[in-house]
Design a protein around this motif. Structure first.
Motif, PDB file in Angstrom:
ATOM      1  N   ARG A 630       0.857  -1.191   0.000  1.00 18.89           N
ATOM      2  CA  ARG A 630       0.000   0.000   0.000  1.00 18.89           C
ATOM      3  C   ARG A 630       0.891   1.237   0.000  1.00 18.89           C
ATOM      4  N   LEU A 631       0.451   2.260  -0.745  1.00 21.05           N
ATOM      5  CA  LEU A 631       1.160   3.540  -0.794  1.00 21.05           C
ATOM      6  C   LEU A 631       0.196   4.624  -0.330  1.00 21.05           C
ATOM      7  N   LYS A 632       0.542   5.331   0.747  1.00 23.46           N
ATOM      8  CA  LYS A 632      -0.284   6.411   1.288  1.00 23.46           C
ATOM      9  C   LYS A 632       0.590   7.647   1.435  1.00 23.46           C
ATOM     10  N   GLN A 633       0.266   8.652   0.611  1.00 27.14           N
ATOM     11  CA  GLN A 633       1.010   9.904   0.632  1.00 27.14           C
ATOM     12  C   GLN A 633       0.067  11.047   0.972  1.00 27.14           C
ATOM     13  N   ALA A 634       0.648  12.079   1.505  1.00 28.49           N
ATOM     14  CA  ALA A 634      -0.165  13.228   1.928  1.00 28.49           C
ATOM     15  C   ALA A 634      -0.903  13.816   0.732  1.00 28.49           C
ATOM     16  N   GLY A 635      -2.197  14.060   0.924  1.00 27.65           N
ATOM     17  CA  GLY A 635      -3.011  14.677  -0.119  1.00 27.65           C
ATOM     18  C   GLY A 635      -3.449  13.722  -1.205  1.00 27.65           C
ATOM     19  N   ARG A 636      -3.115  12.444  -1.078  1.00 28.48           N
ATOM     20  CA  ARG A 636      -3.474  11.466  -2.113  1.00 28.48           C
ATOM     21  C   ARG A 636      -4.153  10.270  -1.469  1.00 28.48           C
ATOM     22  N   LYS A 637      -5.032   9.623  -2.236  1.00 29.97           N
ATOM     23  CA  LYS A 637      -5.750   8.463  -1.741  1.00 29.97           C
ATOM     24  C   LYS A 637      -4.813   7.265  -1.656  1.00 29.97           C
ATOM     25  N   GLU A 638      -4.995   6.443  -0.643  1.00 32.65           N
ATOM     26  CA  GLU A 638      -4.167   5.247  -0.505  1.00 32.65           C
ATOM     27  C   GLU A 638      -4.451   4.294  -1.657  1.00 32.65           C
ATOM     28  N   THR A 639      -3.388   3.766  -2.257  1.00 33.08           N
ATOM     29  CA  THR A 639      -3.537   2.897  -3.423  1.00 33.08           C
ATOM     30  C   THR A 639      -2.727   1.625  -3.222  1.00 33.08           C
ATOM     31  N   THR A 640      -3.156   0.572  -3.960  1.00 34.57           N
ATOM     32  CA  THR A 640      -2.390  -0.678  -3.989  1.00 34.57           C
ATOM     33  C   THR A 640      -1.269  -0.545  -5.010  1.00 34.57           C
ATOM     34  N   VAL A 641      -0.073  -0.971  -4.647  1.00 34.79           N
ATOM     35  CA  VAL A 641       1.095  -0.832  -5.536  1.00 34.79           C
ATOM     36  C   VAL A 641       1.866  -2.140  -5.558  1.00 34.79           C
ATOM     37  N   ALA A 642       2.710  -2.263  -6.581  1.00 36.16           N
ATOM     38  CA  ALA A 642       3.668  -3.362  -6.656  1.00 36.16           C
ATOM     39  C   ALA A 642       5.028  -2.832  -6.223  1.00 36.16           C
ATOM     40  N   ILE A 643       5.755  -3.634  -5.465  1.00 39.75           N
ATOM     41  CA  ILE A 643       7.032  -3.185  -4.892  1.00 39.75           C
ATOM     42  C   ILE A 643       8.097  -4.209  -5.251  1.00 39.75           C
ATOM     43  N   LYS A 644       9.128  -3.748  -5.947  1.00 44.91           N
ATOM     44  CA  LYS A 644      10.275  -4.596  -6.269  1.00 44.91           C
ATOM     45  C   LYS A 644      11.383  -4.297  -5.281  1.00 44.91           C
ATOM     46  N   THR A 645      11.995  -5.357  -4.733  1.00 50.10           N
ATOM     47  CA  THR A 645      13.037  -5.181  -3.730  1.00 50.10           C
ATOM     48  C   THR A 645      14.371  -5.650  -4.268  1.00 50.10           C
ATOM     49  N   LEU A 646      15.438  -5.039  -3.798  1.00 45.76           N
ATOM     50  CA  LEU A 646      16.795  -5.451  -4.132  1.00 45.76           C
ATOM     51  C   LEU A 646      17.309  -6.327  -2.997  1.00 45.76           C
ATOM     52  N   LYS A 647      17.646  -7.582  -3.353  1.00 46.63           N
ATOM     53  CA  LYS A 647      18.013  -8.557  -2.324  1.00 46.63           C
ATOM     54  C   LYS A 647      19.278  -8.127  -1.582  1.00 46.63           C
ATOM     55  N   ALA A 648      19.393  -8.629  -0.358  1.00 40.74           N
ATOM     56  CA  ALA A 648      20.532  -8.277   0.492  1.00 40.74           C
ATOM     57  C   ALA A 648      21.829  -8.828  -0.103  1.00 40.74           C
ATOM     58  N   GLY A 649      22.937  -8.183   0.245  1.00 40.35           N
ATOM     59  CA  GLY A 649      24.242  -8.614  -0.232  1.00 40.35           C
ATOM     60  C   GLY A 649      24.523  -8.215  -1.670  1.00 40.35           C
ATOM     61  N   TYR A 650      23.787  -7.228  -2.183  1.00 41.42           N
ATOM     62  CA  TYR A 650      23.970  -6.796  -3.563  1.00 41.42           C
ATOM     63  C   TYR A 650      25.304  -6.057  -3.722  1.00 41.42           C
ATOM     64  N   THR A 651      25.800  -6.080  -4.955  1.00 44.32           N
ATOM     65  CA  THR A 651      26.990  -5.300  -5.306  1.00 44.32           C
ATOM     66  C   THR A 651      26.550  -3.937  -5.818  1.00 44.32           C
ATOM     67  N   GLU A 652      27.500  -3.020  -5.921  1.00 45.19           N
ATOM     68  CA  GLU A 652      27.172  -1.696  -6.445  1.00 45.19           C
ATOM     69  C   GLU A 652      26.722  -1.786  -7.894  1.00 45.19           C
ATOM     70  N   HIS A 653      27.307  -2.721  -8.635  1.00 46.72           N
ATOM     71  CA  HIS A 653      26.892  -2.916 -10.035  1.00 46.72           C
ATOM     72  C   HIS A 653      25.437  -3.389 -10.103  1.00 46.72           C
ATOM     73  N   GLN A 654      25.049  -4.317  -9.214  1.00 44.00           N
ATOM     74  CA  GLN A 654      23.657  -4.788  -9.200  1.00 44.00           C
ATOM     75  C   GLN A 654      22.702  -3.673  -8.793  1.00 44.00           C
ATOM     76  N   ARG A 655      23.119  -2.831  -7.866  1.00 48.17           N
ATOM     77  CA  ARG A 655      22.273  -1.716  -7.441  1.00 48.17           C
ATOM     78  C   ARG A 655      22.043  -0.747  -8.603  1.00 48.17           C
ATOM     79  N   ARG A 656      23.099  -0.502  -9.358  1.00 48.37           N
ATOM     80  CA  ARG A 656      22.968   0.412 -10.495  1.00 48.37           C
ATOM     81  C   ARG A 656      22.024  -0.171 -11.549  1.00 48.37           C
ATOM     82  N   ASP A 657      22.172  -1.469 -11.851  1.00 52.44           N
ATOM     83  CA  ASP A 657      21.297  -2.098 -12.836  1.00 52.44           C
ATOM     84  C   ASP A 657      19.851  -2.123 -12.354  1.00 52.44           C
TER      85      ASP A 657
END
Length: 925
Positions: A630-657
């Motif tokens: 869920r995404l709830k921001q000031a002045g906006r209605k709460e909406t359902t969202v998709a969230i992609k996560t970057l797994k732990a132990g990532y390299t800087e190259h993986q973070r950039r990609d």
């Protein structure tokens, strides 16, 4: 114009042999008792009877319908499987209609069960294996198409069932009766195989079918004698019906051999004929001026005096050298000569005749001649003249010259003799000297100018003297003086006056041209010793000082400008505001930024971690988990969202990609392109937040809803995808990985393009079989255009190819393109102009649009704007979507032909698939 590919169905492979069945056991030919094992003894009974031709046969019958709870078993003798993986059983039987039997209990049956039991040898006994379903394996419950009563005796039913895969030495068949009145007339066990076949100069061995009805067994082929493979290894697929299909590769006759006996042999060319290339062509008579005295000639040698140029093809006629040029005319103009001539009487049979001009300088007494010096100029050139004229300059005056005009063609280097030529002799005239180079001032006084110059570059004789012409600037009257050498002093001039000076040379032929005018000024000083040389140090010093001052000013200006520009760039970057024309935004590659964080902050909005709530994990991505939240921001209605996560132990190259996808998505704003809500780069883990698409990926969504949508709804989905791709194409963005798996669907069936760039970053350790390693990364072979696979040439046109594959996925409800063919076979098939067939019930106009997207020449494919326009017209004219293609889903299409392939495995049960396959027009090899 729409081409009906089915009209060219047989263009590549000609059917020669039908599928073959080989019998393992057939009770129809038993002349003595079968003596199969029964249980219990009161159950099945072996009796003698007669078939339709009144031949004696042995049958089994059972009719204990008056007694309840019947469980009667009948087992055949051991049947060796002979290495086959799948067998077929043909049963002929009759069943009594329970309704025609009076006074029977409700347990009467009109069906029986078919089982099999595998064994490594004939080890079954009267009690082993036990008479129950396990360890026997049930094949099917067999029901008659039509049962009989006493008034309708003689009705015989025929049923065929198959089972596999088999792995042991053999098996037994078993029949279970649960209370029917029936007769088992005969049982035949057989298997299917693709028989030995010869076609298109290739031999394919006998091959048994696979373990499943839909299995494809690969058979490697071999070329017949004097034939060779063209490009890829020969392969044919043997399908479950014992039919050859989907050929890969081909053989053709070698040079010197031609097809014979309906493309099953390659026979040698007879003497006097030849065949220069490998292929399907026939032997041809030798070209002119050549002959072939032996068999199997790939080229006809030229006759004596005739030749072929290195650039000539083996099937061209032999030619000879040209004769000499005709009618050479010369025109002498002092030390220049103009030459013209006519073409030779005989060109040698070629159209590439050119000419050489050979210049020779001869002695005055008519003696020997030698080649001219390099300073003699022949225009336009000495050798290889296409024109029949030339100009010769810079000759010496009063000199004898001889010019040879040679005619040569493409085979002249092959001839041992010299080129044929025509000679013309001339003698040059006397010419005046050329112009004097620039005049220099040596010394200037109040009344004199001391001058010097160099002699003319082309004196054309002895210089007798030089004439100096001078006049005051602005005056028309001039004076002249002469000098014997290359210097002179002009006297009697006015002090402080500018004079224009020119010089020319004279020989016995007269004066040459004047030099270009040069202005010189006399001095204001009366001192005759005061000269220009005296002033030279002062002039040089002043000029040097001025140059230093100017250079310093330029350096200061550059430094200031650079500082000003640096300050401006710190306040605002212009990378985001690049436009081809006003109002047209262009995509910016985030990898052009030295700092990836700069691109992310410029194109994506940073969201506070307190505004995001993760609810559950819904999938896994290349870099981590995909969640719903869920995404709830000031002045906006709460909406359902998709969230992609970057797994732990990532390299800087993986973070950039990982963040590069957000940098890409943040630049797009279209209803058919996935919308980026923002990023969380300051949290752990790093998150990308997008709009939530309730129905997930398009391919899996279609498979879950197979057959539930109308054609109009499917076309609407395709229109949305095309509109999104048109928007991306207009922004100069190339997707590279357009596929149904990378299109998301929301609750309103709106399709949106997603997955921007992640597939490009798959490393070689990735386990995803969709992407195959290639130079520079991994490529989804089944969705990628040929030029992108071969040359890494990704363009909007290659995205159009991928869109055609997406159309096929949508119309087949998520079927895998090219089914279970290997990636290498897919590339080979596409290279041979095979294309995916129309899915079942696919409108003809849609499959035609797919074929246009799969045109090999990328510039001939439609643009996304044209695709959107075409789909809009189809949606407005629904009648055009009712015309279906005549080719079945299982046919691989070829431009110029159609070949059978897989059937859609997602339609109905196995029996439905079998029925559909039986309706498909078979093309066998």
């Amino acid at each position: 114009m729409t081409m009906d590919y089915s009209l060219l169905l047989y263009s590549l492979w000609v059917p020669v042999i039908l599928a073959v069945e080989e019998t393992l056991m057939d009770s129809r030919w038993a002349t003595t008792e079968l003596a199969w094992t029964t249980y219990p003894e009161s159950g099945w009974e072996e009796v003698s009877g007669y078939d339709d031709h009144l031949s004696p046969i042995r049958t089994y019958q059972v009719c204990n319908v008056l007694e309840p709870n019947q469980n009667n078993w009948l087992r055949t003798d051991f049947i060796p499987r002979r290495g086959v993986l799948r067998v077929y059983v043909e049963l002929k039987f009759s069943v009594r209609d329970c309704g025609s039997i009076p006074n029977i209990p409700g347990s009467c049956k009109e069906t029986f069960n078919l089982f099999y039991y595998e064994s490594d040898g004939d080890m079954a006994t009267a009690s082993s294996p036990p008479w129950r379903e396990n360890p026997y394996v049930k094949v099917d419950t067999i029901a008659p198409d039509e049962s009989f009563s006493l008034l309708e005796s003689g009705i015989v039913n025929t049923k065929v069932r198959s089972f596999g895969p088999l792995s042991k030495a053999g098996f037994y068949l078993a029949f279970q009766d649960l209370g029917a009145c029936m007769s088992l007339i005969s049982a035949r066990v057989f298997f299917k195989k693709c028989s030995t076949s010869i076609a298109n100069f290739a031999v394919f061995p006998e091959t048994a079918t696979g373990a499943e009805a839909t299995s494809l067994v690969i058979a490697a082929g071999a070329c017949v004698p004097n034939a060779a493979e063209e490009s890829v290894p020969l392969k044919l697929y043997c399908n479950g019906d014992g039919e050859w299909m989907v050929p890969v590769g081909a053989c053709t006759c070698m040079p010197g051999f031609e097809p014979a006996k309906k493309d099953t042999q390659c026979q040698a060319c007879t003497p006097g004929t030849f065949k220069s290339k490998q292929g399907e062509g026939s032997c041809m008579p030798c070209p002119s001026n050549s002959r072939a005295s032996s068999r199997a000639s790939s080229v006809c040698p030229c006759q004596s005096g005739y030749y072929r140029a290195d650039s000539d093809l083996p099937d061209t006629a032999c030619t000879t050298v040209p004769s000499a040029p005709l009618n050479v005319i010369s025109s002498v103009n002092e030390t220049s000569v103009s030459l013209e001539w006519s073409e030779p009487r005989d060109s040698g049979g070629r159209g590439d005749v050119v000419y050489n001009v050979v210049c020779k300088k001869c002695l005055h007494d008519g003696g020997s001649c030698a080649r001219c010096d390099d300073n003699v100029e022949v225009s336009p050139r000495r050798l290889g003249l296409a024109e029949r004229q030339a100009a010769v300059r810079n000759l010496q005056a009063h000199t004898h010259y001889s010019f040879e005009i040679q005619a040569v063609n493409g085979v002249s280097p092959k001839s041992p003799s010299s080129p044929q030529y025509t000679t013309v002799n001339i003698t040059t005239n006397q010419a005046a000297p050329s112009a004097v180079p620039t005049v220099h001032l040596m010394r200037a006084t109040a009344g004199t100018l001391s001058l010097s110059w160099l002699p003319p570059e082309q004196p054309n004789g002895v210089i007798l003297d030089y004439e100096i012409k001078y006049q005051e600037r602005g005056e028309s009257f001039s004076h002249t003086v002469t000098a014997q050498h290359t210097s002179a002093k002009v006297e009697g001039l006015k002090a402080g006056t500018v004079y224009s000076v020119q010089v020319r040379a004279r020989t016995v032929a007269g004066y040459g041209r004047y030099s270009n005018p040069v202005d010189f000024s006399t001095s204001l000083y009366d001192d005759p010793e005061r000269s220009v040389q005296d002033l030279l140090p002062l002039i040089v010093g002043s000029a040097s000082a001025g140059f230093v001052v100017i250079l310093a000013m330029i350096v200061i200006a550059v430094v200031c400008l650079r500082r000003q520009r640096t300050g401006s760039e710190l306040e605002y970057t212009e990378k985001l505001q690049q436009y081809v024309s006003p109002g047209v935004k262009v995509y910016i590659d985030p990898f052009t930024y030295e700092d990836p964080n700069e691109a992310v902050h410029e194109f994506a909005r940073e969201i506070d971690i307190s505004c995001v709530k993760i609810e559950e994990v819904i999938g896994a991505g290349e870099f981590g988990e995909v969640c719903r939240g869920r995404l709830k921001q000031a002045g906006r209605k709460e909406t359902t969202v998709a969230i992609k996560t970057l797994k732990a132990g990532y390299t800087e190259h993986q973070r950039r990609d990982f963040l590069s996808e957000a940098s890409i998505m943040g630049q797009f704003d279209h209803p058919n392109v996935i919308h980026l809500e923002g990023v969380l780069t300051r949290s752990c883990p790093v998150l990308i937040v997008t709009e939530f698409m309730e129905n997930g990926a398009l391919d899996s969504f279609l498979r879950l809803n197979d057959g539930r949508f109308t054609v109009t709804q499917l076309v609407g989905m395709l229109r949305g995808i095309a509109a999104g791709m048109k928007y991306l194409s207009d922004m100069n963005y190339v997707h590279r990985d357009l596929a149904a798996r990378n299109v998301l669907v929301n609750s309103n069936l709106v399709c949106k393009v997603s997955d921007f760039g992640l597939s490009r970053f798959l490393d070689d350790n990735s386990s995803d079989p969709t992407y195959t390693s290639s130079l520079g990364g991994k490529i989804p072979i089944r969705w990628t255009a040929p030029e992108a696979i071969a040359f890494r040439k990704f363009t909007s046109a290659s995205d159009v190819w991928s869109y055609g594959i997406v159309m096929w996925e949508v119309m087949s409800f998520g079927e895998r393109p090219y089914w279970d063919m290997s990636n290498q076979d897919v590339m080979n098939a596409v290279e041979q102009d095979y294309r995916l067939p129309p899915p079942m019930d696919c409108p003809a106009v849609l499959h035609q649009l797919m074929l246009e997207c799969w045109v090999k020449e990328r510039n001939m494919r439609p643009r996304f704007g044209q695709i959107v326009s075409t789909l809009d017209k189809l949606l407005r004219n629904a009648a055009s979507l009712k015309v279906l293609t005549s080719t079945h889903s299982g046919d691989l299409c070829r431009i110029g032909g159609t070949l059978p392939g897989h059937q859609r495995k997602s339609i109905g049960d196995a029996q439905d698939i079998k029925q559909q396959m039986s309706q498909t027009l078979p093309i066998r090899v």
